[in-house]
Enzyme design. Structure first.
Site, short mmCIF file in Angstrom:
data_model
loop_
_atom_site.label_atom_id
_atom_site.label_comp_id
_atom_site.label_asym_id
_atom_site.label_seq_id
_atom_site.Cartn_x
_atom_site.Cartn_y
_atom_site.Cartn_z
CD GLU A 258 7.07 24.27 86.72
OE1 GLU A 258 6.07 23.52 87.40
OE2 GLU A 258 6.21 25.08 86.12
CB CYS A 292 4.87 22.28 89.76
SG CYS A 292 4.68 20.19 88.75
#
Length: 521
Positions: A258, A292
């Site tokens: 990720e 994120c």
């Protein structure tokens, strides 16, 4: 409470006394880990080396073979117990996460809840999904086919500093239940969250050599982890992800990551402005924007742009920002001088190129060395660094648009594709818009929590925001090798002894045509 309790500090420092990876503490270099709110030292942490990774991986390999031989139900029970221990020790874990990162306690709670809930989810899911399954064989009755899921072996995990508990452990949970061992490199700034989790894993019954934590610099031990792993899980920047993916490709091992995001929010003209402002504030500034999947771009239809701007300015201006180990603050500190510098640079650059500061925009040294106000900009030009580049801090830009189609077009005008958010007058309209956005997760009526907390659904990025998925069945089976075992019974494919080759092959051809029309084929 403006500092960790004496009990927390004593327990935290006990994690330093005998970390699993150290065999000769007297010869070690150390790094000072500071309490972020004040900049004062917390403790010294010994620094791992590539040799430590090699040794940890060797021990992990032995432990993994014994662990994989245990029934899936037993492995699941142990990790389920770990989830209970996380809940029972949540106050300690909250203190540790806050001390290392400087985030608000509510943001730290997201981590603790995530780890506990992930453990519970996979403990229930894994026995069914990892069990032996039957598949349709080549020839009904004659061919018996089964599918097994075998562990990869050693899973290397490289986790970041922004969510040092959840990103160190939540990916490891399904990997361990699947029968793998873990060698983990936490970020050098945040080793204690990972070590605290390891302590609870061992108490739950995970063998000590099965989950190895080795803090140290990525340039040395990151490569060593990859070299010793059968699978690599990475969370961090897109730039580092590209390098690790290339190295994983050289070794032909599977890789999941990720990576970065420049996450958009779309607000339609019939959305509830006050509700948007309330939810968006959390979506933008949780963990001071060091997330994120937090929102950095807002596209709002022009008909309500002024109303939303005023509502956001009011709500952001009311945010309670500051240090503290209670739930009375909404946003804490940035974690490091580097992050602080990036935020300040992006604000200054945008303003110099014509952007307006609607609210915030200033450092707050009166609150602590690394505090920066939650900031909302308008009129950000394309040449500004924060227009397309990820800030990863408390900085968001507001853009009025003429239509929903324009909002979607601009939301998709990025190389990233991690997370997005939609607010519309109805859920149906929001979902319709969401399906047109190029992102791995899209939240309707929320910022990021709805999709992240849906553990049964895959989570990950498109574009340069990631490879592979965590959560759901995907997040479990990726740590396994699928094996097919097919048993041919009664008659082999060469045909029976009483039939010549020509007749058998003619029969076989006719049979193949018939089999095409059987249900399920």
């Amino acid at each position: 409470m403006s500092a960790p309790s004496a009990e927390t500090l004593a327990r935290l420092r006990s994690l330093v006394a005998a970390p699993e990876f150290v065999r000769d503490p007297s010869s070690r270099e150390t790094r000072t880990i500071n309490e972020v709110f004040t900049g004062e030292p917390l403790a010294e942490m010994m620094i791992g080396t590539s040799a430590d990774i090699d040794a940890a991986a060797e021990r992990a390999g032995v432990a993994q073979r014994e662990w994989a031989a245990r029934p899936v139900a037993e492995r699941a029970r142990i990790l389920g117990k770990f989830g209970v221990l996380v809940h029972e020790n949540r106050e300690f874990l909250l203190d540790v996460v806050q001390a290392e990162t400087g985030k608000a306690r509510s943001s730290a709670l997201e981590e603790v809840l995530d780890v506990s809930m992930t453990a519970s989810y996979y403990a229930k899911l894994a026995p069914k999904e990892l069990g032996r399954k039957s598949a349709k064989g080549m020839i009904p009755v004659l061919t018996k086919t089964e599918i097994n899921h075998l562990p990869k072996g050693i899973v290397g995990v490289i986790s970041p500093w922004n969510y040092p508990l959840t990103l160190a452990v939540s990916d490891a949970i399904p990997a361990m239940i699947a029968g793998n061992a873990i060698v983990l490199k936490p970020d050098s700034q945040t080793p204690f969250s990972a070590l605290a989790a390891a302590e609870l894993l061992y108490r739950a019954g995970v063998p000590r050599d099965l989950f190895a934590v080795v803090p140290g610099p990525g340039r040395e031990i990151g490569t060593a982890i990859l070299d010793n792993s059968d699978y690599l899980m990475f969370t961090g920047s897109t730039a580092t992800g590209r390098k690790l993916a290339a190295q994983a490709g050289e070794r032909l091992i599977n890789f999941s990551a990720e990576l970065g995001g420049k996450n958009p929010m779309v607000v339609t003209a019939d959305a509830d402005v006050d509700e948007v402002a309330e939810i968006a504030t959390r979506a933008m500034f949780s963990n001071a924007g060091q997330l994120c999947i937090s929102i950095e771009r807002v596209y709002v239809e022009r008909a309500i742009a002024d109303k939303l701007e005023k509502a956001l300015v009011r709500r952001i201006g009311e945010m309670k920002v500051g240090p503290g180990y209670e739930f009375d603050k909404e946003m804490g500190s940035l974690i490091s001088a580097d992050q602080f510098s990036t935020v300040q640079k992006h604000v200054d650059d945008a303003v110099a190129k014509g952007a307006r500061v609607l609210v915030g925009g200033k450092a707050r040294p009166d609150l602590g060395p690394l505090f920066f106000e939650p900031t909302l900009l308008a009129d950000v030009p394309e040449e500004a660094e924060c227009f397309a580049g990820e800030t990863f801090g408390p900085l968001v830009s507001l853009y009025p648009v003429d239509s929903v189609d324009e909002a979607i077009e601009k939301a998709n005008d990025t190389e990233y594709g991690l997370n997005a958010s939609v607010f519309a007058g109805s859920d149906e309209k929001g979902v319709e818009i969401a399906r047109r956005i190029h992102a791995g997760t899209v939240n309707v009526g929320e910022g990021y929590v709805a999709a992240w907390g849906s553990y049964g659904a895959p989570m990950g990025g498109m574009g340069v925001s990631g490879v592979g998925r965590r959560h759901g069945v995907d997040g479990l089976l990726k740590y396994t090798e699928a094996q097919t075992v097919a048993t041919q019974r009664l008659m082999h494919l060469g045909g029976p002894d009483f039939m010549d080759s020509q007749k058998w092959n003619t029969t076989l051809g006719s049979l193949a045509g018939t089999l095409r029309f059987l249900p399920g084929r």
